[in-house]
Design a protein around this motif. Structure first.
Motif, PDB file in Angstrom:
ATOM      1  N   LYS A   1       7.074   9.538  13.949  1.00 14.39           N
ATOM      2  CA  LYS A   1       7.750   9.621  12.651  1.00 14.39           C
ATOM      3  C   LYS A   1       8.365   8.274  12.267  1.00 14.39           C
ATOM      4  O   LYS A   1       8.256   7.826  11.122  1.00 14.39           O
ATOM      5  CB  LYS A   1       8.822  10.706  12.690  1.00 14.39           C
ATOM      6  CG  LYS A   1       9.503  10.944  11.350  1.00 14.39           C
ATOM      7  CD  LYS A   1      10.514  12.078  11.429  1.00 14.39           C
ATOM      8  CE  LYS A   1      11.166  12.318  10.071  1.00 14.39           C
ATOM      9  NZ  LYS A   1      12.170  13.407  10.131  1.00 14.39           N
ATOM     10  N   LYS A   2       8.990   7.590  13.243  1.00 13.74           N
ATOM     11  CA  LYS A   2       9.598   6.282  12.967  1.00 13.74           C
ATOM     12  C   LYS A   2       8.547   5.255  12.561  1.00 13.74           C
ATOM     13  O   LYS A   2       8.748   4.446  11.656  1.00 13.74           O
ATOM     14  CB  LYS A   2      10.368   5.796  14.193  1.00 13.74           C
ATOM     15  CG  LYS A   2      11.658   6.568  14.456  1.00 13.74           C
ATOM     16  CD  LYS A   2      12.362   6.040  15.696  1.00 13.74           C
ATOM     17  CE  LYS A   2      13.661   6.809  15.956  1.00 13.74           C
ATOM     18  NZ  LYS A   2      14.325   6.330  17.198  1.00 13.74           N
ATOM     19  N   LYS A   3       7.393   5.290  13.243  1.00 13.54           N
ATOM     20  CA  LYS A   3       6.320   4.348  12.892  1.00 13.54           C
ATOM     21  C   LYS A   3       5.791   4.627  11.488  1.00 13.54           C
ATOM     22  O   LYS A   3       5.494   3.695  10.722  1.00 13.54           O
ATOM     23  CB  LYS A   3       5.184   4.439  13.922  1.00 13.54           C
ATOM     24  CG  LYS A   3       5.506   3.804  15.274  1.00 13.54           C
ATOM     25  CD  LYS A   3       4.346   3.927  16.234  1.00 13.54           C
ATOM     26  CE  LYS A   3       4.659   3.332  17.598  1.00 13.54           C
ATOM     27  NZ  LYS A   3       4.729   1.858  17.578  1.00 13.54           N
TER      28      LYS A   3
ATOM     29  N   LEU B   1      -5.398   8.948   5.483  1.00  8.23           N
ATOM     30  CA  LEU B   1      -3.993   8.717   5.136  1.00  8.23           C
ATOM     31  C   LEU B   1      -3.728   7.248   4.789  1.00  8.23           C
ATOM     32  O   LEU B   1      -2.618   6.884   4.415  1.00  8.23           O
ATOM     33  CB  LEU B   1      -3.091   9.147   6.300  1.00  8.23           C
ATOM     34  CG  LEU B   1      -3.038  10.658   6.583  1.00  8.23           C
ATOM     35  CD1 LEU B   1      -2.284  10.922   7.882  1.00  8.23           C
ATOM     36  CD2 LEU B   1      -2.418  11.425   5.428  1.00  8.23           C
ATOM     37  N   GLY B   2      -4.745   6.402   4.956  1.00 10.59           N
ATOM     38  CA  GLY B   2      -4.603   4.997   4.588  1.00 10.59           C
ATOM     39  C   GLY B   2      -4.358   4.055   5.742  1.00 10.59           C
ATOM     40  O   GLY B   2      -4.087   2.857   5.536  1.00 10.59           O
ATOM     41  N   HIS B   3      -4.467   4.536   6.985  1.00  7.31           N
ATOM     42  CA  HIS B   3      -4.193   3.691   8.146  1.00  7.31           C
ATOM     43  C   HIS B   3      -5.474   3.048   8.675  1.00  7.31           C
ATOM     44  O   HIS B   3      -6.585   3.424   8.297  1.00  7.31           O
ATOM     45  CB  HIS B   3      -3.485   4.508   9.230  1.00  7.31           C
ATOM     46  CG  HIS B   3      -2.168   5.053   8.768  1.00  7.31           C
ATOM     47  ND1 HIS B   3      -1.090   4.239   8.494  1.00  7.31           N
ATOM     48  CD2 HIS B   3      -1.770   6.334   8.489  1.00  7.31           C
ATOM     49  CE1 HIS B   3      -0.069   4.989   8.081  1.00  7.31           C
ATOM     50  NE2 HIS B   3      -0.460   6.260   8.062  1.00  7.31           N
ATOM     51  N   GLN B   4      -5.305   2.063   9.548  1.00  6.71           N
ATOM     52  CA  GLN B   4      -6.436   1.270  10.049  1.00  6.71           C
ATOM     53  C   GLN B   4      -7.020   1.897  11.309  1.00  6.71           C
ATOM     54  O   GLN B   4      -6.325   2.073  12.313  1.00  6.71           O
ATOM     55  CB  GLN B   4      -5.979  -0.162  10.348  1.00  6.71           C
ATOM     56  CG  GLN B   4      -7.093  -1.066  10.851  1.00  6.71           C
ATOM     57  CD  GLN B   4      -6.611  -2.443  11.243  1.00  6.71           C
ATOM     58  OE1 GLN B   4      -5.421  -2.747  11.119  1.00  6.71           O
ATOM     59  NE2 GLN B   4      -7.516  -3.289  11.717  1.00  6.71           N
ATOM     60  N   ALA B   5      -8.296   2.223  11.275  1.00  9.25           N
ATOM     61  CA  ALA B   5      -8.989   2.788  12.428  1.00  9.25           C
ATOM     62  C   ALA B   5      -9.667   1.677  13.215  1.00  9.25           C
ATOM     63  O   ALA B   5     -10.393   0.856  12.653  1.00  9.25           O
ATOM     64  CB  ALA B   5     -10.030   3.808  11.967  1.00  9.25           C
TER      65      ALA B   5
ATOM     66  N   SER C   1       5.550   3.142   5.744  1.00 10.48           N
ATOM     67  CA  SER C   1       5.762   3.449   4.319  1.00 10.48           C
ATOM     68  C   SER C   1       6.671   2.424   3.653  1.00 10.48           C
ATOM     69  O   SER C   1       6.458   2.038   2.495  1.00 10.48           O
ATOM     70  CB  SER C   1       6.355   4.857   4.176  1.00 10.48           C
ATOM     71  OG  SER C   1       5.420   5.845   4.571  1.00 10.48           O
ATOM     72  N   LEU C   2       7.675   1.971   4.402  1.00  9.66           N
ATOM     73  CA  LEU C   2       8.612   0.988   3.847  1.00  9.66           C
ATOM     74  C   LEU C   2       7.962  -0.376   3.641  1.00  9.66           C
ATOM     75  O   LEU C   2       8.182  -1.051   2.635  1.00  9.66           O
ATOM     76  CB  LEU C   2       9.828   0.853   4.761  1.00  9.66           C
ATOM     77  CG  LEU C   2      10.861   1.987   4.710  1.00  9.66           C
ATOM     78  CD1 LEU C   2      11.917   1.799   5.800  1.00  9.66           C
ATOM     79  CD2 LEU C   2      11.535   2.029   3.328  1.00  9.66           C
ATOM     80  N   THR C   3       7.164  -0.788   4.614  1.00 10.32           N
ATOM     81  CA  THR C   3       6.564  -2.131   4.570  1.00 10.32           C
ATOM     82  C   THR C   3       5.229  -2.163   3.823  1.00 10.32           C
ATOM     83  O   THR C   3       4.747  -3.243   3.458  1.00 10.32           O
ATOM     84  CB  THR C   3       6.331  -2.654   5.996  1.00 10.32           C
ATOM     85  OG1 THR C   3       5.402  -1.785   6.672  1.00 10.32           O
ATOM     86  CG2 THR C   3       7.639  -2.706   6.780  1.00 10.32           C
ATOM     87  N   GLY C   4       4.611  -0.980   3.662  1.00 12.38           N
ATOM     88  CA  GLY C   4       3.291  -0.938   3.038  1.00 12.38           C
ATOM     89  C   GLY C   4       2.179  -1.354   3.974  1.00 12.38           C
ATOM     90  O   GLY C   4       1.039  -1.545   3.543  1.00 12.38           O
TER      91      GLY C   4
ATOM     92  N   MET D   1       0.846  -1.196   0.000  1.00 14.08           N
ATOM     93  CA  MET D   1       0.000   0.000   0.000  1.00 14.08           C
ATOM     94  C   MET D   1       0.881   1.247   0.000  1.00 14.08           C
ATOM     95  O   MET D   1       1.919   1.290   0.667  1.00 14.08           O
ATOM     96  CB  MET D   1      -0.912   0.001   1.241  1.00 14.08           C
ATOM     97  CG  MET D   1      -1.884   1.148   1.278  1.00 14.08           C
ATOM     98  SD  MET D   1      -3.077   0.966   2.625  1.00 14.08           S
ATOM     99  CE  MET D   1      -4.069   2.420   2.336  1.00 14.08           C
ATOM    100  N   THR D   2       0.480   2.272  -0.740  1.00 12.29           N
ATOM    101  CA  THR D   2       1.235   3.516  -0.835  1.00 12.29           C
ATOM    102  C   THR D   2       0.609   4.583   0.054  1.00 12.29           C
ATOM    103  O   THR D   2      -0.616   4.754   0.060  1.00 12.29           O
ATOM    104  CB  THR D   2       1.273   4.013  -2.288  1.00 12.29           C
ATOM    105  OG1 THR D   2       1.806   2.990  -3.125  1.00 12.29           O
ATOM    106  CG2 THR D   2       2.131   5.262  -2.402  1.00 12.29           C
TER     107      THR D   2
END
Length: 402
Positions: free
Chosen positions: A27-29, A70-74, A34-37, A1-2
């Protein structure tokens, strides 16, 4: 996922927040996501002690919606189990506990109302009784061993009650631990809450560490001040604007807020305003009354529609500015040629009790055909021609004899 660029995500996530613990970890999370999708798991707990949501709840719900966009899981947690304990946050005395049936029943309406803000197709809903209800006594002892009484008494409301020699029940210490176990079970990356939930959020973060889980980032949002301009918005204080309010009531209650809250309400409650923010700030400076009307239209549009917002404004102007009766007044007919005013208000569902009816009458808040009635013994004569009953500021009725 992007996902969008990291800084773009950070700008949206941190907007209007009070505290992020910590931004560096956030920021690290985001970078790892972003790296893992893999989307981040973002949790919001809801204590269903009161089934009606109001605009105060919308502040943190909109932040959860930001994460969805933003594409994250709620993940929306209905705290049906923790509601049976009673959240002591901000309380000066022990909070009444709900039964399992009351908690589950109240929770059933929560998701439906929250879906006015959240995208239901991208929201995971859980009831924490699913995992807390299966814990046995030895599990609770083991959980309690991870936190000390001294740490619990660092919490402001517990410390105040302890110093004032007010009773603190042991079950109240279990509330933040139970809420923290939600985070252990879900292994969520982020938890949201109001500023009054900071201690509970940090307990969840600590417990995740104890169970060798990467600690959640805690994000706190401001508590919305109610329409009276003093205490936080609350149904019990009568200063709330509810999701379920009619367009007319929502519009009118928004207009009742003090001028110094206009900017705060606009910033926290209106995510995509029709009027650009910089222009709205100019309207506040030049004409606070017009700014409030603009704000009221924006809020009604969010929970109803633009069309309903325009109608609500027209209704307000007709009833409160022009001092006319609204155009769409409900009509009622009765067999009797006359009726005591107190009984009539009950029949019309204008009030919930005879004592409330008497109070309104004594406060000159009841009118018949534009005439204020001050006697609680007043008898209303009914005939073929409709009579207009006004109860309080916003309730109108037409009454006739059958």
């Amino acid at each position: 996922m992007t996902f969008p660029p990291i800084q773009e995500q950070l700008d949206l996530i941190t907007r209007n927040t009070v505290e992020v613990i910590s931004e560096e970890e956030l920021k690290k999370k985001l970078e790892k996501s972003s790296l893992t999708g893999q989307p981040l798991k973002v949790k919001l707990g809801a204590d269903p002690s009161r089934p009606d949501l109001h605009l105060g709840h919308s502040v943190v719900l909109r932040k959860l919606r930001d994460f969805q966009d933003l594409g994250h899981q709620a993940i929306l947690i209905i705290g049906d189990f923790t509601a049976m304990i009673g959240d002591p946050s901000g309380k000066s005395k022990t909070r009444p506990q709900l039964s399992a049936e009351e908690a589950r029943r109240n929770g059933e309406t929560y998701f439906e109302q929250a879906s006015k803000i959240l995208d239901p197709s991208r929201t995971t809903i859980c009831y924490n009784s699913e995992w807390l209800g299966s814990m046995n006594f030895s599990d609770v002892i083991r959980l309690s061993s991870h936190y000390t009484v001294a740490r619990m008494l660092e919490r402001d409301d517990f410390e105040r009650r302890y110093q004032a020699r007010e009773p603190i029940s042991l079950h109240e210490f279990l509330y933040p631990l139970a809420q923290g176990m939600d985070s252990v079970h879900l292994k969520n990356d982020i938890e949201l809450g109001g500023t009054d939930q900071k201690f509970n959020l940090l307990v969840g973060r600590d417990l995740q560490r104890e169970y060798d889980i990467a600690p959640q980032v805690c994000i706190t949002m401001p508590l919305l001040v109610g329409t009276f301009g003093e205490e936080k918005m609350s149904k019990s204080l009568g200063n709330a604007i509810s999701f379920s309010d009619t367009p007319q009531d929502m519009y009118g209650r928004t207009l009742s807020i003090p001028d110094d809250l206009i900017e705060t309400y606009f910033r926290l409650l209106v995510p995509h305003p029709e009027t650009p923010a910089h222009l709205f700030m100019e309207i506040i400076r030049q004409n606070p009354r017009e700014a409030k009307r603009t704000l009221a239209r924006e809020i009604v549009s969010l929970y109803h529609s633009r069309t309903e917002a325009v109608k609500a404004e027209e209704h307000f102007d007709r009833v409160f500015v022009q001092k006319k009766a609204p155009e769409d007044i409900p009509e009622f007919s009765f067999d009797s040629p006359s009726m005591p005013l107190v009984d009539l208000l009950i029949e019309l569902n204008a009030v919930k009790s005879k004592s409330e009816a008497r109070r309104l009458i004594q406060q000159n808040a009841v009118q018949i055909d534009d005439e204020k009635i001050g006697s609680i013994d007043h008898e209303v004569t009914l005939g073929n021609e409709a009579r207009i009953i006004k109860s309080g500021k916003r309730k109108f009725f037409k009454v006739t004899r059958k």
